[in-house]
Scaffold this motif. Structure first.
Motif, PDB file in Angstrom:
ATOM      1  N   MET A   1       0.859  -1.183   0.000  1.00 36.83           N
ATOM      2  CA  MET A   1       0.000   0.000   0.000  1.00 36.83           C
ATOM      3  C   MET A   1       0.891   1.228   0.000  1.00 36.83           C
ATOM      4  O   MET A   1       2.051   1.167   0.392  1.00 36.83           O
ATOM      5  N   SER A   2       0.341   2.312  -0.480  1.00 36.00           N
ATOM      6  CA  SER A   2       1.075   3.566  -0.559  1.00 36.00           C
ATOM      7  C   SER A   2       0.111   4.711  -0.308  1.00 36.00           C
ATOM      8  O   SER A   2      -1.007   4.702  -0.827  1.00 36.00           O
ATOM      9  N   LEU A   3       0.550   5.674   0.494  1.00 35.37           N
ATOM     10  CA  LEU A   3      -0.238   6.878   0.767  1.00 35.37           C
ATOM     11  C   LEU A   3       0.584   8.110   0.424  1.00 35.37           C
ATOM     12  O   LEU A   3       1.817   8.091   0.541  1.00 35.37           O
ATOM     13  N   PHE A   4      -0.099   9.184   0.053  1.00 37.73           N
ATOM     14  CA  PHE A   4       0.532  10.474  -0.157  1.00 37.73           C
ATOM     15  C   PHE A   4       1.717  10.376  -1.118  1.00 37.73           C
ATOM     16  O   PHE A   4       2.825  10.816  -0.814  1.00 37.73           O
ATOM     17  N   ASP A   5       1.426   9.768  -2.269  1.00 34.34           N
ATOM     18  CA  ASP A   5       2.413   9.668  -3.360  1.00 34.34           C
ATOM     19  C   ASP A   5       3.719   9.014  -2.915  1.00 34.34           C
ATOM     20  O   ASP A   5       4.799   9.423  -3.314  1.00 34.34           O
ATOM     21  N   GLY A   6       3.619   7.999  -2.056  1.00 39.02           N
ATOM     22  CA  GLY A   6       4.780   7.230  -1.649  1.00 39.02           C
ATOM     23  C   GLY A   6       5.475   7.716  -0.394  1.00 39.02           C
ATOM     24  O   GLY A   6       6.476   7.132   0.017  1.00 39.02           O
ATOM     25  N   SER A   7       4.962   8.770   0.234  1.00 32.33           N
ATOM     26  CA  SER A   7       5.565   9.235   1.485  1.00 32.33           C
ATOM     27  C   SER A   7       5.394   8.205   2.591  1.00 32.33           C
ATOM     28  O   SER A   7       6.203   8.115   3.502  1.00 32.33           O
ATOM     29  N   ILE A   8       4.314   7.447   2.517  1.00 31.98           N
ATOM     30  CA  ILE A   8       4.061   6.357   3.455  1.00 31.98           C
ATOM     31  C   ILE A   8       3.872   5.098   2.631  1.00 31.98           C
ATOM     32  O   ILE A   8       3.109   5.085   1.667  1.00 31.98           O
ATOM     33  N   VAL A   9       4.605   4.058   3.000  1.00 34.84           N
ATOM     34  CA  VAL A   9       4.517   2.788   2.287  1.00 34.84           C
ATOM     35  C   VAL A   9       4.394   1.657   3.296  1.00 34.84           C
ATOM     36  O   VAL A   9       4.701   1.820   4.470  1.00 34.84           O
ATOM     37  N   GLY A  10       3.932   0.536   2.835  1.00 34.21           N
ATOM     38  CA  GLY A  10       3.820  -0.620   3.706  1.00 34.21           C
ATOM     39  C   GLY A  10       3.016  -1.706   3.048  1.00 34.21           C
ATOM     40  O   GLY A  10       2.942  -1.792   1.824  1.00 34.21           O
ATOM     41  N   LYS A  11       2.393  -2.510   3.899  1.00 32.31           N
ATOM     42  CA  LYS A  11       1.529  -3.556   3.363  1.00 32.31           C
ATOM     43  C   LYS A  11       0.373  -3.790   4.318  1.00 32.31           C
ATOM     44  O   LYS A  11       0.468  -3.562   5.520  1.00 32.31           O
ATOM     45  N   VAL A  12      -0.718  -4.257   3.755  1.00 32.38           N
ATOM     46  CA  VAL A  12      -1.884  -4.632   4.539  1.00 32.38           C
ATOM     47  C   VAL A  12      -1.581  -5.995   5.151  1.00 32.38           C
ATOM     48  O   VAL A  12      -1.261  -6.940   4.435  1.00 32.38           O
ATOM     49  N   VAL A  13      -1.651  -6.080   6.475  1.00 29.21           N
ATOM     50  CA  VAL A  13      -1.405  -7.332   7.170  1.00 29.21           C
ATOM     51  C   VAL A  13      -2.714  -8.076   7.386  1.00 29.21           C
ATOM     52  O   VAL A  13      -2.795  -9.291   7.241  1.00 29.21           O
ATOM     53  N   GLU A  14      -3.758  -7.311   7.694  1.00 26.20           N
ATOM     54  CA  GLU A  14      -5.067  -7.910   7.978  1.00 26.20           C
ATOM     55  C   GLU A  14      -6.144  -6.889   7.651  1.00 26.20           C
ATOM     56  O   GLU A  14      -5.970  -5.699   7.894  1.00 26.20           O
ATOM     57  N   CYS A  15      -7.233  -7.354   7.110  1.00 28.71           N
ATOM     58  CA  CYS A  15      -8.361  -6.486   6.811  1.00 28.71           C
ATOM     59  C   CYS A  15      -9.634  -7.274   7.089  1.00 28.71           C
ATOM     60  O   CYS A  15      -9.996  -8.173   6.324  1.00 28.71           O
ATOM     61  N   GLU A  16     -10.274  -6.955   8.189  1.00 31.67           N
ATOM     62  CA  GLU A  16     -11.510  -7.622   8.586  1.00 31.67           C
ATOM     63  C   GLU A  16     -12.659  -6.648   8.329  1.00 31.67           C
ATOM     64  O   GLU A  16     -12.760  -5.620   9.004  1.00 31.67           O
ATOM     65  N   ASP A  17     -13.487  -6.939   7.334  1.00 27.65           N
ATOM     66  CA  ASP A  17     -14.558  -6.034   6.936  1.00 27.65           C
ATOM     67  C   ASP A  17     -15.328  -5.499   8.131  1.00 27.65           C
ATOM     68  O   ASP A  17     -15.761  -6.260   9.002  1.00 27.65           O
ATOM     69  N   GLU A  18     -15.472  -4.183   8.148  1.00 26.94           N
ATOM     70  CA  GLU A  18     -16.245  -3.456   9.150  1.00 26.94           C
ATOM     71  C   GLU A  18     -15.712  -3.602  10.569  1.00 26.94           C
ATOM     72  O   GLU A  18     -16.369  -3.183  11.516  1.00 26.94           O
ATOM     73  N   LYS A  19     -14.524  -4.161  10.752  1.00 23.39           N
ATOM     74  CA  LYS A  19     -13.979  -4.360  12.101  1.00 23.39           C
ATOM     75  C   LYS A  19     -12.616  -3.698  12.294  1.00 23.39           C
ATOM     76  O   LYS A  19     -12.430  -2.924  13.212  1.00 23.39           O
ATOM     77  N   ARG A  20     -11.645  -4.051  11.430  1.00 26.38           N
ATOM     78  CA  ARG A  20     -10.304  -3.510  11.621  1.00 26.38           C
ATOM     79  C   ARG A  20      -9.436  -3.668  10.378  1.00 26.38           C
ATOM     80  O   ARG A  20      -9.671  -4.529   9.540  1.00 26.38           O
ATOM     81  N   ILE A  21      -8.430  -2.800  10.330  1.00 26.11           N
ATOM     82  CA  ILE A  21      -7.412  -2.840   9.296  1.00 26.11           C
ATOM     83  C   ILE A  21      -6.066  -2.766  10.007  1.00 26.11           C
ATOM     84  O   ILE A  21      -5.864  -1.916  10.879  1.00 26.11           O
ATOM     85  N   VAL A  22      -5.151  -3.648   9.642  1.00 27.99           N
ATOM     86  CA  VAL A  22      -3.811  -3.666  10.229  1.00 27.99           C
ATOM     87  C   VAL A  22      -2.792  -3.498   9.102  1.00 27.99           C
ATOM     88  O   VAL A  22      -2.867  -4.205   8.094  1.00 27.99           O
ATOM     89  N   TRP A  23      -1.865  -2.555   9.289  1.00 30.48           N
ATOM     90  CA  TRP A  23      -0.823  -2.300   8.301  1.00 30.48           C
ATOM     91  C   TRP A  23       0.558  -2.411   8.923  1.00 30.48           C
ATOM     92  O   TRP A  23       0.763  -1.978  10.053  1.00 30.48           O
TER      93      TRP A  23
END
Length: 110
Positions: free
Chosen positions: A13-35
């Motif tokens: 994943m990338s935010l703000f044109d690459g100023s923040i980068v990483g990866k999605v570790v977990e994505c539980e619909d309507e509950k939580r997102i872990v990066w």
């Protein structure tokens, strides 16, 4: 700014044109997102963990909570107090914008 996320679970994943980068570790619909999350100015081996959780308080009311751990004090370019910088970034670039979009209170830009 754009948010780019391919698919949950290990994808980059990338935010703000690459100023923040990483990866999605977990994505539980309507509950939580872990990066796994890092700012491009941080040393290469420095990765923090950001967790957003969503909890419905009442019908139509959702509480959003953030836990962001593993933030280095120095960014590798001589800039100190990265925990404060990251906290202000979340407030200004994410949470204040949510307030503006949904009309909840006055954003506290700093």
């Amino acid at each position: 700014s754009r948010f780019v996320r391919e698919t949950p679970g290990g994808e980059p994943m990338s935010l703000f044109d690459g100023s923040i980068v990483g990866k999605v570790v977990e994505c539980e619909d309507e509950k939580r997102i872990v990066w796994d999350w890092r700012q491009s100015s941080w040393p290469e081996d420095c990765v923090s963990k950001a967790v957003l959780t969503f909890a419905e308080q009442n019908e139509g009311v959702t509480k959003v909570s953030l836990s962001h751990t593993g933030i280095p004090y120095n960014d590798g370019r001589g800039n100190d107090d990265q925990p404060r910088v990251v906290e202000e970034g979340w407030k200004r670039n994410i949470f204040d914008r949510i307030k503006m979009v949904f009309g909840y209170g006055v954003p506290q830009f700093s």
